[in-house]
Scaffold this motif. Structure first.
Motif, PDB file in Angstrom:
ATOM      1  N   MET A   1     -28.430  -8.888  33.314  1.00 30.10           N
ATOM      2  CA  MET A   1     -27.220  -8.864  32.481  1.00 30.10           C
ATOM      3  C   MET A   1     -26.643  -7.454  32.344  1.00 30.10           C
ATOM      4  SD  MET A   1     -26.191 -11.842  31.793  1.00 30.10           S
ATOM      5  CE  MET A   1     -24.966 -11.498  30.529  1.00 30.10           C
ATOM      6  N   VAL A   2     -27.478  -6.434  32.479  1.00 32.43           N
ATOM      7  CA  VAL A   2     -26.945  -5.066  32.471  1.00 32.43           C
ATOM      8  C   VAL A   2     -25.965  -4.912  33.633  1.00 32.43           C
ATOM      9  CG1 VAL A   2     -27.570  -2.633  32.761  1.00 32.43           C
ATOM     10  CG2 VAL A   2     -28.985  -4.122  31.334  1.00 32.43           C
TER      11      VAL A   2
ATOM     12  N   GLY B   1     -33.205 -11.458  31.739  1.00 36.25           N
ATOM     13  CA  GLY B   1     -31.854 -10.906  31.682  1.00 36.25           C
ATOM     14  C   GLY B   1     -31.783  -9.411  31.428  1.00 36.25           C
TER      15      GLY B   1
ATOM     16  N   CYS C   1     -26.398  -8.916  24.070  1.00 39.83           N
ATOM     17  CA  CYS C   1     -25.715  -8.448  25.288  1.00 39.83           C
ATOM     18  C   CYS C   1     -26.484  -8.800  26.548  1.00 39.83           C
ATOM     19  CB  CYS C   1     -25.454  -6.943  25.219  1.00 39.83           C
ATOM     20  SG  CYS C   1     -26.937  -5.913  25.357  1.00 39.83           S
ATOM     21  N   LEU C   2     -27.789  -9.079  26.413  1.00 40.14           N
ATOM     22  CA  LEU C   2     -28.616  -9.359  27.592  1.00 40.14           C
ATOM     23  C   LEU C   2     -28.833 -10.856  27.799  1.00 40.14           C
ATOM     24  CD1 LEU C   2     -31.303  -6.521  27.303  1.00 40.14           C
ATOM     25  CD2 LEU C   2     -29.176  -6.549  28.617  1.00 40.14           C
ATOM     26  N   ILE C   3     -28.125 -11.672  27.010  1.00 41.71           N
ATOM     27  CA  ILE C   3     -28.251 -13.122  27.138  1.00 41.71           C
ATOM     28  C   ILE C   3     -26.969 -13.659  27.750  1.00 41.71           C
ATOM     29  CG2 ILE C   3     -28.467 -15.286  25.841  1.00 41.71           C
ATOM     30  CD1 ILE C   3     -30.106 -13.694  23.769  1.00 41.71           C
ATOM     31  N   LEU C   4     -27.127 -14.426  28.817  1.00 41.90           N
ATOM     32  CA  LEU C   4     -25.975 -15.105  29.407  1.00 41.90           C
ATOM     33  C   LEU C   4     -25.633 -16.272  28.478  1.00 41.90           C
ATOM     34  CD1 LEU C   4     -24.169 -15.154  31.977  1.00 41.90           C
ATOM     35  CD2 LEU C   4     -25.810 -16.760  32.958  1.00 41.90           C
TER      36      LEU C   4
ATOM     37  N   ARG D   1     -21.528  -9.893  40.264  1.00 44.29           N
ATOM     38  CA  ARG D   1     -20.607 -10.993  39.947  1.00 44.29           C
ATOM     39  C   ARG D   1     -21.185 -12.271  40.543  1.00 44.29           C
ATOM     40  NH1 ARG D   1     -15.957 -10.303  36.589  1.00 44.29           N
ATOM     41  NH2 ARG D   1     -14.918 -11.881  37.853  1.00 44.29           N
TER      42      ARG D   1
ATOM     43  N   VAL E   1     -24.377  -7.405  35.200  1.00 46.24           N
ATOM     44  CA  VAL E   1     -23.202  -8.265  34.976  1.00 46.24           C
ATOM     45  C   VAL E   1     -22.241  -7.593  33.993  1.00 46.24           C
ATOM     46  CG1 VAL E   1     -22.414 -10.477  34.017  1.00 46.24           C
ATOM     47  CG2 VAL E   1     -24.415 -10.414  35.536  1.00 46.24           C
ATOM     48  N   ASN E   2     -22.788  -7.077  32.888  1.00 49.03           N
ATOM     49  CA  ASN E   2     -21.930  -6.454  31.871  1.00 49.03           C
ATOM     50  C   ASN E   2     -21.163  -5.263  32.446  1.00 49.03           C
ATOM     51  OD1 ASN E   2     -22.901  -8.266  29.975  1.00 49.03           O
ATOM     52  ND2 ASN E   2     -24.359  -6.847  29.065  1.00 49.03           N
TER      53      ASN E   2
ATOM     54  N   TRP F   1     -15.118 -17.473  31.008  1.00 49.80           N
ATOM     55  CA  TRP F   1     -15.838 -17.130  32.235  1.00 49.80           C
ATOM     56  C   TRP F   1     -17.328 -17.283  31.948  1.00 49.80           C
ATOM     57  CZ3 TRP F   1     -18.327 -12.051  33.518  1.00 49.80           C
ATOM     58  CH2 TRP F   1     -18.834 -12.059  34.834  1.00 49.80           C
TER      59      TRP F   1
ATOM     60  N   SER G   1     -21.511 -12.455  28.296  1.00 52.85           N
ATOM     61  CA  SER G   1     -22.740 -12.327  27.513  1.00 52.85           C
ATOM     62  C   SER G   1     -22.575 -13.058  26.189  1.00 52.85           C
ATOM     63  CB  SER G   1     -23.059 -10.856  27.249  1.00 52.85           C
ATOM     64  OG  SER G   1     -22.138 -10.319  26.314  1.00 52.85           O
TER      65      SER G   1
ATOM     66  N   GLY H   1     -19.836 -15.934  33.118  1.00 48.54           N
ATOM     67  CA  GLY H   1     -20.647 -14.715  33.191  1.00 48.54           C
ATOM     68  C   GLY H   1     -20.636 -13.913  31.898  1.00 48.54           C
TER      69      GLY H   1
ATOM     70  N   GLU I   1     -24.222  -2.302  25.500  1.00 49.72           N
ATOM     71  CA  GLU I   1     -24.177  -3.464  26.409  1.00 49.72           C
ATOM     72  C   GLU I   1     -25.184  -3.356  27.543  1.00 49.72           C
ATOM     73  OE1 GLU I   1     -20.241  -5.434  26.798  1.00 49.72           O
ATOM     74  OE2 GLU I   1     -19.519  -3.570  25.885  1.00 49.72           O
ATOM     75  N   GLN I   2     -26.308  -2.674  27.279  1.00 52.19           N
ATOM     76  CA  GLN I   2     -27.394  -2.665  28.261  1.00 52.19           C
ATOM     77  C   GLN I   2     -28.763  -2.711  27.591  1.00 52.19           C
ATOM     78  OE1 GLN I   2     -27.411   0.951  30.651  1.00 52.19           O
ATOM     79  NE2 GLN I   2     -26.250   2.038  29.110  1.00 52.19           N
TER      80      GLN I   2
END
Lengths: 159, 290
Positions: free
Chosen positions: B31-32, B27, A62-65, B40, B34-35, A20, A24, A22, A43-44
């Motif tokens: 990304m916080v 991010g 965790c903050l990088i796509l 979505r 998204v995680n 997927w 990380s 999305g 994860e934040q």
């Protein structure tokens, strides 16, 4: 299913398939590339346990796509280690100074301190504290980690 | 899901023709979400590979006053580098208080604006300096003053399909600083924050408040009062303690704080007054060097 993409991690190109988009970078490293050294804590971006070096810059994986990091030069804690069992100066200092208790935060701290010592070979205690201010340790109280940072700096300059 | 990673601003702007696309900069907020499963995205436009967005330049005095133009993905760490920090000291102060080294390496000025958190650390500085946001879309480019860019908590004047390209900040002549209160120094969201900037050329004081309202608030009555008490021919060390305290009370009166899990409205109003008094003391009190 989505198109595969390629990530450059520790000098090697890795194909990421059927993922997927999305996800990380942290998830992809741990669950798809077999590199579990970066730890999934908050994860934040609060705990620093997933710290990696991306294009020379310390960041939270965790903050990088992951799929947006194609073309980046990514170094994880595994990539700091020339061979399994052969520890870096920072890792040796952690062992010698007893800077590890449960060990969950250790990889992130090792990456953060490696980044600091590459830029500032002889950091003051204040510089060390600021450099690891994004890395939470709930066991040690940080004293032995600060000692390990100084020991690593000294060992590097003695080499 | 698709991810676009253009390498030029023109390509990025062209991609914005699709209004469903979501822009990803550093991010640190995106990304916080998204995680945690709160966001979505179907289509993402990543700005990571656009080098021209990560640059800054000093614009010569063809504009009056001279400006610095920061590309949207200039990071907090970039703002701390000495050549930029000496031009925009309050912005550097604010950048230094953001998160941790990891967050400062990733987070961007454009992201701080687009997220528009009431606690965004650079926002009081941008408000005090009267920065201008440059926004591009497939329809063209427009300038939006920061005062109208932030329209509420996490709300901006950006229309769908618009991208923040740069921020322009004037170079002032005089003391600048940023102050922030939180539960510790690192990794902390502001409970109250304040930017103060003195301009000796126009003989003005600019003061903007963060985390004590829906967006940054200019304390204009306090600014004008303080500017009126200063001996502008010799501004350093000319303001007495009672006047500094009165300035603090005027600033506290301009705040619009609320109670939340980080602090009460009463605490925030008190704290912002203390920050204002201390900042003004640094600029104009005994021992100051404005």
């Amino acid at each position: 299913m989505t198109d595969p993409y390629s990530l450059t991690v520790n000098g090697t190109d890795h194909q990421v398939v059927d993922a997927w988009l999305g996800e990380s970078l942290l998830y992809v490293l741990r669950e798809r590339l077999g590199l579990p050294g970066s730890k999934a804590g908050c994860e934040q971006g609060e705990c620093g346990s997933c710290s990696v070096i991306v294009d020379g810059s310390l960041e939270c994986a965790c903050l990088i796509l992951a799929a947006a990091a194609v073309g980046c030069d990514i170094t994880t804690v595994e990539g700091l280690q020339p061979g399994r069992g052969d520890f870096t100066t920072v890792q040796e200092a952690f062992i010698a100074e007893g800077a590890v208790q449960c060990g969950f935060c250790t990889p992130g701290l090792v990456v953060a301190l490696t980044d600091l010592l590459a830029r500032v070979p002889h950091p003051s205690d204040l510089e060390v504290r600021e450099a690891i201010s994004g890395n939470l340790c709930r066991c040690t109280g940080y004293g032995r980690i600060l000692a390990a940072a100084q020991a690593a700096a000294k060992a590097a300059s003695d080499e | 899901m698709t991810i676009l990673s253009p390498t030029s601003i023109d390509e990025a702007v062209a991609a914005l023709a699709d209004p469903a696309i979501q822009v990803l900069a550093g991010g640190t907020d995106f990304m916080v979400e998204v995680n945690a499963g709160h966001r979505r995205p179907d289509k993402v436009l990543s700005l990571r590979h656009i080098p021209e967005l990560r640059t800054w330049e000093q614009l010569p005095a063809r504009d009056d006053p001279a400006h610095v133009r920061l590309g949207a993905t200039v990071t907090y760490t970039d703002m701390l580098q000495p050549d930029l920090a000496q031009l925009l000291p309050a912005l550097a102060h604010a950048a230094r208080t953001v998160g941790s080294p990891q967050i400062r390496n990733a987070g961007t000025i454009g992201g701080n604006l687009a997220t528009a958190s009431p606690a965004g650390d650079t926002l009081p500085v941008l408000a005090a300096l009267e920065a201008v946001v440059e926004v591009a879309s497939p329809l063209g480019v427009r300038d939006i003053p920061v005062a109208t860019f932030i329209t509420g908590p996490k709300r901006t004047a950006l229309s769908p399909g618009e991208l923040i390209v740069a921020v322009r900040l004037p170079l002032l002549d005089g003391h600048q600083e940023f102050r922030k209160i939180g539960v510790r120094n690192a990794m902390v969201i502001a409970v109250a924050s304040l930017a103060l900037a003195v301009d000796t050329r126009t003989r003005t004081v600019r003061c903007a408040l963060g985390s004590v309202g829906p967006g940054p608030i200019r304390a204009t009555e306090a600014e004008e009062w303080l500017a009126g008490t200063i001996d502008w021919d010799r501004p350093a060390a000319t303001t007495e303690a009672p006047d500094l305290a009165y300035f603090g009370r005027l600033v506290a009166g301009a705040a619009q704080p609320i109670d939340d899990h980080r602090g009460t409205a009463a605490y925030r109003r008190h704290a912002i007054g203390v920050l204002a008094e201390r900042a003004a003391a640094q600029a104009f009190g005994a021992g100051s060097a404005a």
